[in-house]
Design an enzyme around this catalytic site. Sequence first.
Site, PDB file in Angstrom:
ATOM      1  N   PHE A  62       0.721  -1.303  -0.138  1.00 52.98           N
ATOM      2  CA  PHE A  62       0.020   0.133  -0.115  1.00 52.98           C
ATOM      3  C   PHE A  62       0.809   1.206   0.117  1.00 52.98           C
ATOM      4  O   PHE A  62       0.221   2.335   0.180  1.00 52.98           O
ATOM      5  CB  PHE A  62      -0.897   0.031   1.344  1.00 52.98           C
ATOM      6  CG  PHE A  62      -0.182  -0.139   2.325  1.00 52.98           C
ATOM      7  CD1 PHE A  62       0.293   0.861   3.002  1.00 52.98           C
ATOM      8  CD2 PHE A  62      -0.150  -1.382   3.048  1.00 52.98           C
ATOM      9  CE1 PHE A  62       1.044   0.720   4.543  1.00 52.98           C
ATOM     10  CE2 PHE A  62       0.307  -1.606   4.526  1.00 52.98           C
ATOM     11  CZ  PHE A  62       1.143  -0.555   5.099  1.00 52.98           C
ATOM     12  N   ARG A  90      -1.257   6.691  21.012  1.00 54.11           N
ATOM     13  CA  ARG A  90      -1.697   5.408  20.093  1.00 54.11           C
ATOM     14  C   ARG A  90      -2.931   4.781  20.874  1.00 54.11           C
ATOM     15  O   ARG A  90      -3.860   4.476  20.135  1.00 54.11           O
ATOM     16  CB  ARG A  90      -0.614   4.559  20.030  1.00 54.11           C
ATOM     17  CG  ARG A  90       0.362   4.898  19.153  1.00 54.11           C
ATOM     18  CD  ARG A  90       1.421   3.831  18.976  1.00 54.11           C
ATOM     19  NE  ARG A  90       0.981   2.754  18.130  1.00 54.11           N
ATOM     20  CZ  ARG A  90       0.893   2.922  16.720  1.00 54.11           C
ATOM     21  NH1 ARG A  90       1.421   3.918  16.125  1.00 54.11           N
ATOM     22  NH2 ARG A  90       0.617   1.949  16.044  1.00 54.11           N
ATOM     23  N   THR A  96      -5.391   0.771  13.808  1.00 55.01           N
ATOM     24  CA  THR A  96      -5.237   1.191  12.391  1.00 55.01           C
ATOM     25  C   THR A  96      -6.332   1.105  11.646  1.00 55.01           C
ATOM     26  O   THR A  96      -6.910   1.977  10.693  1.00 55.01           O
ATOM     27  CB  THR A  96      -4.187   0.378  11.860  1.00 55.01           C
ATOM     28  OG1 THR A  96      -3.024   0.263  12.559  1.00 55.01           O
ATOM     29  CG2 THR A  96      -3.771   0.710  10.423  1.00 55.01           C
ATOM     30  N   ARG A 107      -9.910   7.274  15.720  1.00 57.79           N
ATOM     31  CA  ARG A 107     -10.335   6.633  14.454  1.00 57.79           C
ATOM     32  C   ARG A 107     -11.607   5.949  14.519  1.00 57.79           C
ATOM     33  O   ARG A 107     -12.321   6.011  13.226  1.00 57.79           O
ATOM     34  CB  ARG A 107      -8.848   5.428  14.230  1.00 57.79           C
ATOM     35  CG  ARG A 107      -7.806   6.156  13.724  1.00 57.79           C
ATOM     36  CD  ARG A 107      -6.721   4.963  13.756  1.00 57.79           C
ATOM     37  NE  ARG A 107      -5.478   5.709  13.171  1.00 57.79           N
ATOM     38  CZ  ARG A 107      -4.270   5.165  13.050  1.00 57.79           C
ATOM     39  NH1 ARG A 107      -4.041   3.819  14.027  1.00 57.79           N
ATOM     40  NH2 ARG A 107      -3.348   5.388  12.365  1.00 57.79           N
ATOM     41  N   ASN A 117      -7.164   6.814   7.576  1.00 59.14           N
ATOM     42  CA  ASN A 117      -7.811   6.703   9.001  1.00 59.14           C
ATOM     43  C   ASN A 117      -7.317   7.817   9.960  1.00 59.14           C
ATOM     44  O   ASN A 117      -7.023   7.455  11.126  1.00 59.14           O
ATOM     45  CB  ASN A 117      -7.053   5.326   9.356  1.00 59.14           C
ATOM     46  CG  ASN A 117      -5.519   5.346   9.559  1.00 59.14           C
ATOM     47  OD1 ASN A 117      -4.928   6.271   9.155  1.00 59.14           O
ATOM     48  ND2 ASN A 117      -4.947   4.383   9.594  1.00 59.14           N
ATOM     49  N   HIS A 120      -2.312   9.893  12.259  1.00 60.96           N
ATOM     50  CA  HIS A 120      -0.801   8.996  12.569  1.00 60.96           C
ATOM     51  C   HIS A 120      -0.277   9.441  14.205  1.00 60.96           C
ATOM     52  O   HIS A 120      -0.269  10.440  14.514  1.00 60.96           O
ATOM     53  CB  HIS A 120       0.217   9.501  11.691  1.00 60.96           C
ATOM     54  CG  HIS A 120       1.588   9.219  11.852  1.00 60.96           C
ATOM     55  ND1 HIS A 120       2.049   7.712  11.365  1.00 60.96           N
ATOM     56  CD2 HIS A 120       2.669   9.570  12.585  1.00 60.96           C
ATOM     57  CE1 HIS A 120       3.158   7.723  11.958  1.00 60.96           C
ATOM     58  NE2 HIS A 120       3.684   8.898  12.825  1.00 60.96           N
TER      59      HIS A 120
HETATM   60  P1  GDP Z   1      -0.600   2.682  12.390  1.00 64.12           P
HETATM   61  O1  GDP Z   1       0.620   2.797  13.441  1.00 64.12           O
HETATM   62  O2  GDP Z   1      -1.702   2.441  13.232  1.00 64.12           O
HETATM   63  O3  GDP Z   1      -0.698   4.196  11.539  1.00 64.12           O
HETATM   64  O4  GDP Z   1      -0.465   1.540  11.382  1.00 64.12           O
HETATM   65  P2  GDP Z   1       0.833   0.977  10.304  1.00 64.12           P
HETATM   66  O5  GDP Z   1       2.124   1.558  10.780  1.00 64.12           O
HETATM   67  O6  GDP Z   1       0.746  -0.493  10.182  1.00 64.12           O
HETATM   68  O7  GDP Z   1       0.361   1.619   8.836  1.00 64.12           O
HETATM   69  C1  GDP Z   1       0.868   3.048   8.722  1.00 64.12           C
HETATM   70  C2  GDP Z   1      -0.242   3.651   7.835  1.00 64.12           C
HETATM   71  O8  GDP Z   1      -0.224   2.865   6.372  1.00 64.12           O
HETATM   72  C3  GDP Z   1      -1.628   3.457   8.440  1.00 64.12           C
HETATM   73  O9  GDP Z   1      -1.831   4.364   9.632  1.00 64.12           O
HETATM   74  C4  GDP Z   1      -2.543   3.618   6.987  1.00 64.12           C
HETATM   75  O10 GDP Z   1      -2.709   4.934   6.576  1.00 64.12           O
HETATM   76  C5  GDP Z   1      -1.655   2.888   6.023  1.00 64.12           C
HETATM   77  N1  GDP Z   1      -1.902   1.485   5.899  1.00 64.12           N
HETATM   78  C6  GDP Z   1      -1.745   0.548   6.929  1.00 64.12           C
HETATM   79  N2  GDP Z   1      -2.325  -0.792   6.308  1.00 64.12           N
HETATM   80  C7  GDP Z   1      -2.847  -0.249   5.155  1.00 64.12           C
HETATM   81  C8  GDP Z   1      -3.368  -1.141   4.160  1.00 64.12           C
HETATM   82  O11 GDP Z   1      -3.897  -2.359   4.089  1.00 64.12           O
HETATM   83  N3  GDP Z   1      -4.245  -0.346   3.047  1.00 64.12           N
HETATM   84  C9  GDP Z   1      -3.851   0.986   2.967  1.00 64.12           C
HETATM   85  N4  GDP Z   1      -4.206   1.477   1.561  1.00 64.12           N
HETATM   86  N5  GDP Z   1      -3.231   1.669   3.771  1.00 64.12           N
HETATM   87  C10 GDP Z   1      -2.924   0.952   4.792  1.00 64.12           C
END
Ligand code: GDP
Length: 142
Positions: A62, A90, A96, A107, A117, A120
Amino acid sequence: MAEQTGNLTFGIIKPDAVRGGKTGAIIQRITESGFKLRGMKLIHMTHEEAKGFYDVHRERPFFGELTTFMSSASCVVLALEKEGAIKAWRDLMGATDPAKADAGTIRKEFANSIGENAVHGSDSEDNAGIEIAYFFSRLELV
Ligand code: GDP
């Protein structure tokens, strides 16, 4: 930054939430939860800047979608202070995927999808330091 001892974290109000007029409500949630605003500004990242910020995710499927979204419109970047700030922010953000986020989280209330979402938050003290330094100069932190 000598004062950066685990009580500071970094946050972004993402383009979906800014575009949707949710900035004020999210800032209110943050301050009502006991965070002190140490830095705050409206930015609009270039695609290259978004790719630099999310470099850790460059191999993820992604990555293109995420960096295009994050550079699609304005964001609000935040330096937030609270005891145990990393976890506290968090916890307030929620999971997420907003469909899996607990009631009462930002969220759950404001996000549209796992990609768009609303917010960050840094996942560690080291990353909070790196991420604050990516967006703020020392003079912009009060
Ligand atoms: P966070 O720490 O909760 O923000 O999550 P992550 O570090 O796993 O991912 C970073 C960001 O990537 C997330 O906040 C989302 O905006 C994006 N993201 C994560 N998983 C997905 C996915 O499966 N699809 C898409 N389009 N974006 C994703």
